[in-house]
Design an enzyme around this catalytic site. Structure first.
Site, mmCIF file in Angstrom:
data_model
loop_
_atom_site.group_PDB
_atom_site.id
_atom_site.type_symbol
_atom_site.label_atom_id
_atom_site.label_comp_id
_atom_site.label_asym_id
_atom_site.label_seq_id
_atom_site.Cartn_x
_atom_site.Cartn_y
_atom_site.Cartn_z
ATOM 1 C CG HIS A 169 41.789 24.765 49.800
ATOM 2 N ND1 HIS A 169 41.261 25.517 48.772
ATOM 3 C CD2 HIS A 169 43.099 25.110 49.868
ATOM 4 C CE1 HIS A 169 42.210 26.275 48.235
ATOM 5 N NE2 HIS A 169 43.335 26.038 48.870
HETATM 6 C C1 FAD Z 1 50.269 21.659 48.275
HETATM 7 C C2 FAD Z 1 49.406 22.669 48.970
HETATM 8 C C3 FAD Z 1 49.099 23.855 48.324
HETATM 9 C C4 FAD Z 1 48.291 24.800 48.956
HETATM 10 N N1 FAD Z 1 48.131 26.025 48.372
HETATM 11 C C5 FAD Z 1 47.516 27.011 49.081
HETATM 12 C C6 FAD Z 1 47.535 28.351 48.616
HETATM 13 O O1 FAD Z 1 48.126 28.667 47.582
HETATM 14 N N2 FAD Z 1 46.904 29.298 49.354
HETATM 15 C C7 FAD Z 1 46.260 28.995 50.520
HETATM 16 O O2 FAD Z 1 45.680 29.889 51.142
HETATM 17 N N3 FAD Z 1 46.235 27.724 50.988
HETATM 18 C C8 FAD Z 1 46.888 26.746 50.322
HETATM 19 N N4 FAD Z 1 46.944 25.484 50.837
HETATM 20 C C9 FAD Z 1 46.201 25.196 52.070
HETATM 21 C C10 FAD Z 1 46.821 25.819 53.328
HETATM 22 O O3 FAD Z 1 48.222 25.806 53.266
HETATM 23 C C11 FAD Z 1 46.297 25.050 54.541
HETATM 24 O O4 FAD Z 1 44.884 25.165 54.592
HETATM 25 C C12 FAD Z 1 46.851 25.565 55.858
HETATM 26 O O5 FAD Z 1 48.258 25.586 55.825
HETATM 27 C C13 FAD Z 1 46.360 24.663 56.995
HETATM 28 O O6 FAD Z 1 46.948 25.077 58.209
HETATM 29 P P1 FAD Z 1 46.849 24.162 59.511
HETATM 30 O O7 FAD Z 1 47.522 24.915 60.580
HETATM 31 O O8 FAD Z 1 45.442 23.737 59.701
HETATM 32 O O9 FAD Z 1 47.656 22.821 59.146
HETATM 33 P P2 FAD Z 1 49.153 22.645 58.664
HETATM 34 O O10 FAD Z 1 49.736 23.924 58.188
HETATM 35 O O11 FAD Z 1 49.145 21.498 57.715
HETATM 36 O O12 FAD Z 1 49.936 22.281 59.994
HETATM 37 C C14 FAD Z 1 49.807 21.079 60.707
HETATM 38 C C15 FAD Z 1 51.170 20.797 61.338
HETATM 39 O O13 FAD Z 1 51.013 19.807 62.344
HETATM 40 C C16 FAD Z 1 52.076 18.879 62.250
HETATM 41 N N5 FAD Z 1 51.612 17.644 62.852
HETATM 42 C C17 FAD Z 1 50.647 16.814 62.398
HETATM 43 N N6 FAD Z 1 50.471 15.799 63.252
HETATM 44 C C18 FAD Z 1 51.323 15.993 64.276
HETATM 45 C C19 FAD Z 1 51.589 15.274 65.469
HETATM 46 N N7 FAD Z 1 50.937 14.141 65.783
HETATM 47 N N8 FAD Z 1 52.546 15.748 66.308
HETATM 48 C C20 FAD Z 1 53.219 16.900 66.027
HETATM 49 N N9 FAD Z 1 53.006 17.606 64.887
HETATM 50 C C21 FAD Z 1 52.046 17.166 64.039
HETATM 51 C C22 FAD Z 1 52.349 18.803 60.760
HETATM 52 O O14 FAD Z 1 53.616 18.273 60.473
HETATM 53 C C23 FAD Z 1 52.187 20.250 60.348
HETATM 54 O O15 FAD Z 1 53.388 20.967 60.458
HETATM 55 C C24 FAD Z 1 47.742 24.520 50.237
HETATM 56 C C25 FAD Z 1 48.053 23.322 50.883
HETATM 57 C C26 FAD Z 1 48.892 22.398 50.266
HETATM 58 C C27 FAD Z 1 49.236 21.123 50.987
#
Ligand code: FAD
Length: 546
Positions: free
Chosen positions: A482
């Protein structure tokens, strides 16, 4: 089918197709008169292990669909480097997470508002949680139906998880059948982001119907290198005019008429800002990057839930690990999943949830439990360990006081950033983890587990004193995935370390926002996927209203 044609200019560019980016791509392209381009570094979300919940184990090992970051050596964890998986595909981390649906405590959001972030109190954000949601149990004051994100009950929970809930009640904790309702405290089953037993990621929920819109361009395999800034020196600062990205070995420039929105997650949104010359001036200069906007808070304020496990050997053949009966039952499990959305492959790993107070004097729950009806070690990558019968409990400190940072290793966009989580740098955090292990041991000692409880495999019966438990934490604690806070939302007048304002606009840059987990000023007391989706839902309204 994902459209891969890319125009030279669109109204909005969204960088990163994860939990937040998928929401924005959908909501912004609802207006057919605007054009939107979503740039995602990873591939489309077509691999079957993404959709089968138990496929998470495979995703942990994937180099294609998982960025597989590692922290730097953690000073207070015996110099260990911790494995940090993150999703690298459409849906981002929502395509590889454990699907647990919790929102945190209402006071988490009230604290954001109290720090000067108007519009972010719990009363303000609850409508966005509800708008996102399609709650299987129907609507209520706390839940919505008809939204893109399916929230379900388990279809085939393990009997061991029921035992956990019974034991939790015997240990004195209330049973709770809705951690996102009026009370967070207690023990019970998680709800999960699944539909018919399959994963329901942000990509499934938000890109499904939107993929066919003529005004939405979804480009996979597109790695953003930097935000194109123009008009440096003008009043209001430079303007984000587009994004430079790499695809199939070629460098492209995509221009934005209105806005660029970074949704690359808590590690890569700050990295992209710094690569673009927006960040701590001296740090940028040390890597040969000319600072365009000196923003000291970029990459700072990193917070994460550090987690430690208590693991028992089991006595009965009930475990969901790699036991002989589960391996032999694999084809039947696949049939059950595909034919009826049932069976052990719908298992997300963590079925049982708990929000506990480490001591009765705590005003709100300060510990979270994830109960797993299997023996788990090393993020499920230790398959040999999973072969025996048993059960495990994660426990984490919900409101850690330690703060870390994301910095650049160099100015190469292909390099991973340096992650210094700085876990346990605040002494209160270690004490809280020790209290957490003790609470878990109380639950596992309850009579409900008598028929199942074998020896304790971790920390192990030899660890009895506080110092021995603390040493176990230092040697074995891991992330529960997280990370947040690295582009902190705040009032620029009150907080020089704020990176975005309460409209999520980057300080000192026109036409640039950050919308993802990195804007959380403080980590919420729960899992972070639903809160990130809420942030993007609200941001889409802020952007449309601008
Ligand atoms: C293994 C795991 C288990 C988890 N379990 C849970 C759970 O059970 N319940 C829960 O609520 N949360 C869980 N989480 C946390 C939750 O999934 C994340 O907090 C949430 O998905 C974050 O969303 P975000 O949009 O900030 O980032 P992300 O969903 O990580 O999205 C970022 C995206 O940007 C892309 N990206 C990065 N850099 C670039 C770039 N330079 N150019 C283009 N694209 C790029 C990446 O490939 C990715 O697709 C878990 C996370 C993980 C990794």
């Amino acid at each position: 089918m994902v459209k891969q044609t890319v125009p030279d200019v669109v109204d909005y560019i969204v960088v990163g197709g994860g939990s937040a980016g998928c929401v924005l791509a959908n909501r912004l392209s609802e207006d057919p008169t605007v054009t939107v381009c979503l740039l995602e570094a990873g591939p489309a979300d077509t691999h079957p292990t993404i959709h089968v919940p138990a496929g998470m184990l495979w995703l942990m090992r994937s180099k294609l669909l998982n960025w597989q970051f590692n922290t730097d050596q953690e000073k207070h964890l015996g110099g260990r480097q911790l494995f940090w998986p993150r999703g690298r595909m459409l849906g981002g981390s929502s395509s590889m997470n454990a699907m647990c649906y919790t929102r945190g405590h209402p006071s988490d959001y009230d604290a954001w508002a109290a720090q000067g972030n108007a519009g972010w109190s719990f009363a303000d954000v609850l409508p966005y949680f509800k708008r996102a949601e399609d709650q299987v149990r129907g609507p209520s004051a706390y839940h919505g139906v008809g939204g893109p994100l399916h929230v379900s009950d388990f279809r085939a929970p393990s009997p061991l998880t029921r035992t956990y809930i019974e034991a939790g009640v015997q240990a004195g904790f209330p049973e709770n059948d809705d951690f996102n309702g009026p009370n967070q405290e207690g023990v019970g089953f998680f709800q999960v982001t699944q539909k018919n037993g399959l994963r329901w990621s942000a990509a499934k929920g938000y890109l499904g119907a939107a993929r066919g819109r003529a005004n939405l361009h979804i480009v996979t395999g597109a790695m953003a290198h930097q935000v194109l800034l123009e008009g440096t020196g003008q009043a209001g600062g430079p303007r984000a005019a587009g994004v430079v990205y790499q695809r199939q070995g070629q460098i492209h420039t995509l221009r934005a008429r209105h806005e660029v929105i970074l949704s690359a997650g808590a590690l890569q949104s700050p990295q992209l800002l710094m690569l673009s010359g927006i960040g701590p001036g001296q740090h940028l200069q040390s890597h040969g990057i000319t600072p365009q906007v000196d923003l000291p808070g970029v990459g700072q304020n990193l917070q994460d839930h550090l987690d430690v496990m208590v693991v028992h050997q089991g006595k009965r053949a009930l475990s969901r690990g790699f036991t002989p009966q589960n391996i032999l039952g694999g084809p039947w499990g696949l049939y059950q999943l595909l034919a009826r959305g049932q069976g052990m492959l719908t298992n997300n790993g963590a079925e049982g949830c708990g929000f506990l107070k480490s001591s009765p004097s705590e005003p709100i729950p300060d510990l979270q439990l994830h109960f797993m009806p299997a023996r788990i070690r090393d993020h499920g990558r230790d398959l040999r360990f999973m072969m025996g019968q048993g059960f495990s409990m994660h426990v984490c400190d919900l409101h850690p006081k330690s703060r870390g940072q994301i910095t650049l290793k160099d100015k190469n966009p292909a390099s991973y950033p340096s992650i210094q989580a700085n876990y346990l740098s605040h002494p209160d955090d270690l004490a809280k983890m020790v209290l957490g292990i003790k609470q878990v041991r109380r639950i596992f000692a309850a009579p409900a587990f008598n028929a199942d409880r074998g020896i304790e495999l971790a920390p192990g019966p030899q660890a009895t004193t506080d110092e021995q438990l603390a040493e176990h934490v230092r040697q074995h604690a891991e992330t529960i995935y997280h990370p947040v806070g690295t582009c902190k939302m705040g009032s620029f007048a009150l907080d020089p370390m704020a990176v975005v304002d309460d409209q999520l606009r980057v300080r000192g840059v026109r036409g640039l926002r950050v919308v993802d987990a990195s804007i959380m000023p403080t980590l919420v007391g729960g899992n972070t996927n639903a809160p990130t989706i809420m942030i993007a839902e609200k941001a889409s309204d802020l952007i449309k209203a601008a």
